[in-house]
Write an enzyme that holds these catalytic residues in place. Sequence first.
Site, PDB file in Angstrom:
ATOM      1  N   HIS A 296      13.692  45.672  19.820  1.00 51.04           N
ATOM      2  CA  HIS A 296      13.309  44.913  18.624  1.00 51.04           C
ATOM      3  C   HIS A 296      12.349  45.651  17.701  1.00 51.04           C
ATOM      4  O   HIS A 296      11.853  45.093  16.729  1.00 51.04           O
ATOM      5  CB  HIS A 296      12.693  43.564  19.039  1.00 51.04           C
TER       6      HIS A 296
ATOM      7  N   ARG B  39       1.882  38.274   6.703  1.00 50.01           N
ATOM      8  CA  ARG B  39       0.444  38.435   6.870  1.00 50.01           C
ATOM      9  C   ARG B  39       0.139  39.886   7.242  1.00 50.01           C
ATOM     10  O   ARG B  39      -0.801  40.505   6.728  1.00 50.01           O
ATOM     11  CB  ARG B  39       0.006  37.541   8.020  1.00 50.01           C
TER      12      ARG B  39
ATOM     13  N   GLU C 133      -2.521  26.343  20.056  1.00 49.33           N
ATOM     14  CA  GLU C 133      -1.647  27.250  19.304  1.00 49.33           C
ATOM     15  C   GLU C 133      -0.434  27.565  20.191  1.00 49.33           C
ATOM     16  O   GLU C 133      -0.165  26.803  21.105  1.00 49.33           O
ATOM     17  CB  GLU C 133      -2.416  28.490  18.825  1.00 49.33           C
ATOM     18  N   MET C 134       0.302  28.628  19.907  1.00 47.51           N
ATOM     19  CA  MET C 134       1.582  28.785  20.585  1.00 47.51           C
ATOM     20  C   MET C 134       1.856  30.186  21.143  1.00 47.51           C
ATOM     21  O   MET C 134       3.008  30.508  21.435  1.00 47.51           O
ATOM     22  CB  MET C 134       2.712  28.381  19.630  1.00 47.51           C
TER      23      MET C 134
ATOM     24  N   SER D  74      -6.837  25.959  11.478  1.00 47.84           N
ATOM     25  CA  SER D  74      -6.117  25.640  10.240  1.00 47.84           C
ATOM     26  C   SER D  74      -6.072  24.143   9.992  1.00 47.84           C
ATOM     27  O   SER D  74      -5.891  23.696   8.860  1.00 47.84           O
ATOM     28  CB  SER D  74      -4.690  26.188  10.294  1.00 47.84           C
ATOM     29  N   ASP D  75      -6.213  23.371  11.059  1.00 43.10           N
ATOM     30  CA  ASP D  75      -6.157  21.914  10.927  1.00 43.10           C
ATOM     31  C   ASP D  75      -6.850  21.287  12.129  1.00 43.10           C
ATOM     32  O   ASP D  75      -6.981  21.929  13.172  1.00 43.10           O
ATOM     33  CB  ASP D  75      -4.709  21.427  10.835  1.00 43.10           C
TER      34      ASP D  75
HETATM   35  N1  HPA Z   1      -0.112  22.949  17.194  1.00 46.03           N
HETATM   36  C1  HPA Z   1       0.344  24.125  17.639  1.00 46.03           C
HETATM   37  N2  HPA Z   1       0.057  25.271  17.044  1.00 46.03           N
HETATM   38  C2  HPA Z   1      -0.708  25.249  15.940  1.00 46.03           C
HETATM   39  C3  HPA Z   1      -1.204  24.056  15.429  1.00 46.03           C
HETATM   40  C4  HPA Z   1      -0.881  22.858  16.096  1.00 46.03           C
HETATM   41  O1  HPA Z   1      -1.286  21.762  15.684  1.00 46.03           O
HETATM   42  N3  HPA Z   1      -1.930  24.336  14.324  1.00 46.03           N
HETATM   43  C5  HPA Z   1      -1.868  25.689  14.171  1.00 46.03           C
HETATM   44  N4  HPA Z   1      -1.143  26.232  15.152  1.00 46.03           N
END
Ligand code: HPA
Length: 233
Positions: free
Chosen positions: A5, A25, A180-181, A204-205
């Site tokens: 990849h 980014r 996050e993920m 971010s939130d």
């Molecule tokens: N969930 C998962 N990953 C994220 C989130 C969330 O609310 N906000 C930013 N990355």
Amino acid sequence: MASIHIEAKVGDIAETILLPGDPYRAKHVAETMLTDAVCYNKVRGMLGYTGYYNGKRVSIQGSGMGMGSTAIYVNELIETYGVKNLIRVGTCGAIKTDINVGQVILAMSASGDSGANSAYFGSMHYAATADFELLQKAYEASKRLKINTIQGSIFSTDTFYDSDPHRWDKWEEHGILGVEMESQILFTLAKRLNAKALSILTVSDNIRTGEAASSKDREQSYMDMMKIAFELA
Ligand code: HPA
């Protein structure tokens, strides 16, 4: 020789790499913060660049979203390109009510629900942790740069969308700061493959309060996070 990849030649990628989820980014940061940046990967649009930050050679490339995508790039960067230090620079949703958007978090550990983790460890639970030396350097850099950070645990999930309003209750009770993920698989693979990893995240939130960052605030705190990360090169 390239990997499946990544089309770079061995030697094109620096020992230290920053991994934002978003490849654009990576492009923006490479073009605005690095000197002599050269693009080494365009496969699947997952842009990667190597350049110099304060004279130190460093790379930055997108990892994509989620642990499946992240695992592919982390494996290939370490196994084919010999990358030694992998620093995720991303965002998270805070699950602690008193954490504001824009807050920078240095992730010490990542709990999570990754299918890759359970496929490997079965019913046992591996504690995925950041590399202490990178964590310590990032902490010291944040103090030097006068950027406020919180150090603590995060959660990496395979599922961004979920309708259970109590989903994060027990994780907040156990000290998890945000969700996050990507970090759980990054930490796990780096340890398995003898590399070092860290995640630096900006909030971010806030999943509890519904607060979300304006794009201007997000840009500022994102740049703070980048400055800390580049100090690790
Ligand atoms: N969930 C998962 N990953 C994220 C989130 C969330 O609310 N906000 C930013 N990355």
